[in-house]
Design a protein around this motif. Structure first.
Motif, PDB file in Angstrom:
ATOM      1  N   VAL A  83     -21.706 -16.360 -41.160  1.00 37.17           N
ATOM      2  CA  VAL A  83     -22.824 -16.253 -40.607  1.00 37.17           C
ATOM      3  C   VAL A  83     -23.380 -17.587 -40.424  1.00 37.17           C
ATOM      4  N   LEU A  84     -23.710 -18.147 -39.356  1.00 38.07           N
ATOM      5  CA  LEU A  84     -24.496 -19.336 -39.015  1.00 38.07           C
ATOM      6  C   LEU A  84     -25.818 -19.063 -39.013  1.00 38.07           C
ATOM      7  N   ARG A  85     -26.596 -20.012 -39.826  1.00 33.23           N
ATOM      8  CA  ARG A  85     -28.077 -19.980 -39.686  1.00 33.23           C
ATOM      9  C   ARG A  85     -28.668 -21.097 -40.043  1.00 33.23           C
ATOM     10  N   SER A  86     -30.027 -21.196 -39.999  1.00 37.78           N
ATOM     11  CA  SER A  86     -30.847 -22.405 -40.366  1.00 37.78           C
ATOM     12  C   SER A  86     -31.221 -21.883 -41.613  1.00 37.78           C
ATOM     13  N   THR A  87     -31.215 -22.760 -42.753  1.00 39.39           N
ATOM     14  CA  THR A  87     -31.993 -22.394 -44.096  1.00 39.39           C
ATOM     15  C   THR A  87     -32.660 -23.802 -44.270  1.00 39.39           C
ATOM     16  N   GLN A  88     -33.487 -23.690 -45.343  1.00 40.21           N
ATOM     17  CA  GLN A  88     -34.418 -24.804 -45.739  1.00 40.21           C
ATOM     18  C   GLN A  88     -33.750 -26.122 -45.820  1.00 40.21           C
ATOM     19  N   GLY A  89     -34.139 -26.888 -45.177  1.00 40.96           N
ATOM     20  CA  GLY A  89     -33.385 -28.400 -44.996  1.00 40.96           C
ATOM     21  C   GLY A  89     -31.777 -28.292 -44.456  1.00 40.96           C
ATOM     22  N   VAL A  90     -31.381 -27.308 -44.229  1.00 38.93           N
ATOM     23  CA  VAL A  90     -30.047 -27.478 -43.656  1.00 38.93           C
ATOM     24  C   VAL A  90     -30.000 -26.515 -42.449  1.00 38.93           C
ATOM     25  N   ARG A  91     -30.006 -27.353 -41.149  1.00 33.83           N
ATOM     26  CA  ARG A  91     -29.709 -26.423 -40.043  1.00 33.83           C
ATOM     27  C   ARG A  91     -28.453 -25.799 -39.840  1.00 33.83           C
ATOM     28  N   SER A  92     -27.616 -26.499 -40.171  1.00 33.32           N
ATOM     29  CA  SER A  92     -26.216 -25.865 -39.996  1.00 33.32           C
ATOM     30  C   SER A  92     -25.585 -25.209 -41.121  1.00 33.32           C
ATOM     31  N   THR A  93     -26.283 -24.188 -41.482  1.00 39.02           N
ATOM     32  CA  THR A  93     -25.948 -23.670 -42.746  1.00 39.02           C
ATOM     33  C   THR A  93     -24.631 -22.466 -42.553  1.00 39.02           C
ATOM     34  N   LEU A  94     -23.737 -22.683 -43.007  1.00 41.40           N
ATOM     35  CA  LEU A  94     -22.701 -21.601 -43.105  1.00 41.40           C
ATOM     36  C   LEU A  94     -22.739 -20.676 -44.087  1.00 41.40           C
ATOM     37  N   VAL A  95     -22.940 -19.491 -43.953  1.00 41.82           N
ATOM     38  CA  VAL A  95     -22.954 -18.581 -45.025  1.00 41.82           C
ATOM     39  C   VAL A  95     -21.482 -17.676 -45.211  1.00 41.82           C
ATOM     40  N   ILE A  96     -20.869 -17.842 -46.240  1.00 41.40           N
ATOM     41  CA  ILE A  96     -19.917 -16.753 -46.351  1.00 41.40           C
ATOM     42  C   ILE A  96     -20.053 -15.746 -47.194  1.00 41.40           C
ATOM     43  N   GLN A  97     -20.136 -14.372 -46.598  1.00 42.81           N
ATOM     44  CA  GLN A  97     -20.396 -13.347 -47.264  1.00 42.81           C
ATOM     45  C   GLN A  97     -18.995 -12.487 -47.863  1.00 42.81           C
ATOM     46  N   THR A  98     -18.869 -12.390 -49.029  1.00 42.54           N
ATOM     47  CA  THR A  98     -17.754 -11.876 -49.722  1.00 42.54           C
ATOM     48  C   THR A  98     -17.960 -11.400 -51.011  1.00 42.54           C
ATOM     49  N   LYS A  99     -17.305 -10.585 -51.594  1.00 42.62           N
ATOM     50  CA  LYS A  99     -17.705  -9.903 -53.076  1.00 42.62           C
ATOM     51  C   LYS A  99     -16.781 -10.731 -53.970  1.00 42.62           C
ATOM     52  N   ARG A 100     -15.822 -11.577 -53.480  1.00 43.23           N
ATOM     53  CA  ARG A 100     -14.905 -12.141 -54.159  1.00 43.23           C
ATOM     54  C   ARG A 100     -14.927 -13.540 -54.217  1.00 43.23           C
ATOM     55  N   PRO A 101     -14.449 -14.181 -55.445  1.00 46.10           N
ATOM     56  CA  PRO A 101     -14.243 -15.903 -55.435  1.00 46.10           C
ATOM     57  C   PRO A 101     -13.461 -16.025 -54.208  1.00 46.10           C
ATOM     58  N   ILE A 102     -13.818 -17.386 -53.634  1.00 50.61           N
ATOM     59  CA  ILE A 102     -12.954 -18.250 -52.754  1.00 50.61           C
ATOM     60  C   ILE A 102     -12.253 -19.342 -53.207  1.00 50.61           C
ATOM     61  N   LYS A 103     -10.739 -19.619 -52.890  1.00 50.71           N
ATOM     62  CA  LYS A 103     -10.365 -20.598 -53.355  1.00 50.71           C
ATOM     63  C   LYS A 103     -11.054 -21.937 -52.997  1.00 50.71           C
ATOM     64  N   SER A 104     -11.155 -22.664 -53.723  1.00 49.34           N
ATOM     65  CA  SER A 104     -11.963 -24.065 -53.495  1.00 49.34           C
ATOM     66  C   SER A 104     -11.296 -25.084 -54.293  1.00 49.34           C
ATOM     67  N   GLU A 105     -11.234 -26.412 -53.522  1.00 49.22           N
ATOM     68  CA  GLU A 105     -10.636 -27.723 -54.038  1.00 49.22           C
ATOM     69  C   GLU A 105     -11.791 -28.690 -53.936  1.00 49.22           C
ATOM     70  N   VAL A 106     -12.311 -29.448 -54.925  1.00 47.56           N
ATOM     71  CA  VAL A 106     -13.368 -30.531 -54.753  1.00 47.56           C
ATOM     72  C   VAL A 106     -12.649 -31.689 -54.337  1.00 47.56           C
ATOM     73  N   LEU A 107     -12.900 -32.132 -53.226  1.00 47.68           N
ATOM     74  CA  LEU A 107     -12.267 -33.569 -52.796  1.00 47.68           C
ATOM     75  C   LEU A 107     -13.280 -34.695 -52.873  1.00 47.68           C
TER      76      LEU A 107
END
Length: 135
Positions: A83-107
């Motif tokens: 879901v793309l939407r504006s949130t407080q302070g961040v106009r280009s917010t991407l919300v990922i809706q899922t019930k499970r953790p997502i694989k992530s790597e800190v860069l």
């Protein structure tokens, strides 16, 4: 406030994306330790899509007297809703809706700390430098 809600697609392909996420230092260390990001109680994970600066307002850390944003490489699950939407302070917010953790790597890590003339910005790359900046 009324924010517009845009459903980009209901069933995104499993894709790798580079995004920005503001959170505290303990959460960042947890992402580094587990290699995943967990959704909140509503099943959502929030990201700034294009730039790190606006996400600083969501990365407050009173213990470390700083605000943090991580640049992360995430694997968006096939069944996640994007879901793309504006949130407080961040106009280009991407919300990922899922019930499970997502694989992530800190860069990378972006750090803002108070300073006499306003604030100072630091940037850390590589896991050792990021970990050192957080402990």
């Amino acid at each position: 406030a009324n924010s517009k809600l845009y459903i980009v697609n209901e069933r995104a392909m499993s894709v790798e994306e580079i995004l920005y996420h503001g959170t505290n230092g303990d959460n960042i260390l947890g992402i580094m330790r587990t290699g995943e990001m967990r959704p909140d109680a509503k099943g959502e994970i929030y990201f700034a899509q294009w730039e790190w600066g606006p996400a600083l307002m969501h990365g407050g850390d009173a213990i470390r007297n700083a605000t943090f944003v991580v640049k992360v490489r995430v694997q968006v699950p096939e069944n996640a809703v994007r879901v793309l939407r504006s949130t407080q302070g961040v106009r280009s917010t991407l919300v990922i809706q899922t019930k499970r953790p997502i694989k992530s790597e800190v860069l990378e890590l972006y750090i803002r700390r108070p300073a006499q003339d306003g604030h100072s910005l630091q940037h850390a790359t590589g896991l050792d430098a990021i970990r050192a900046a957080l402990v």
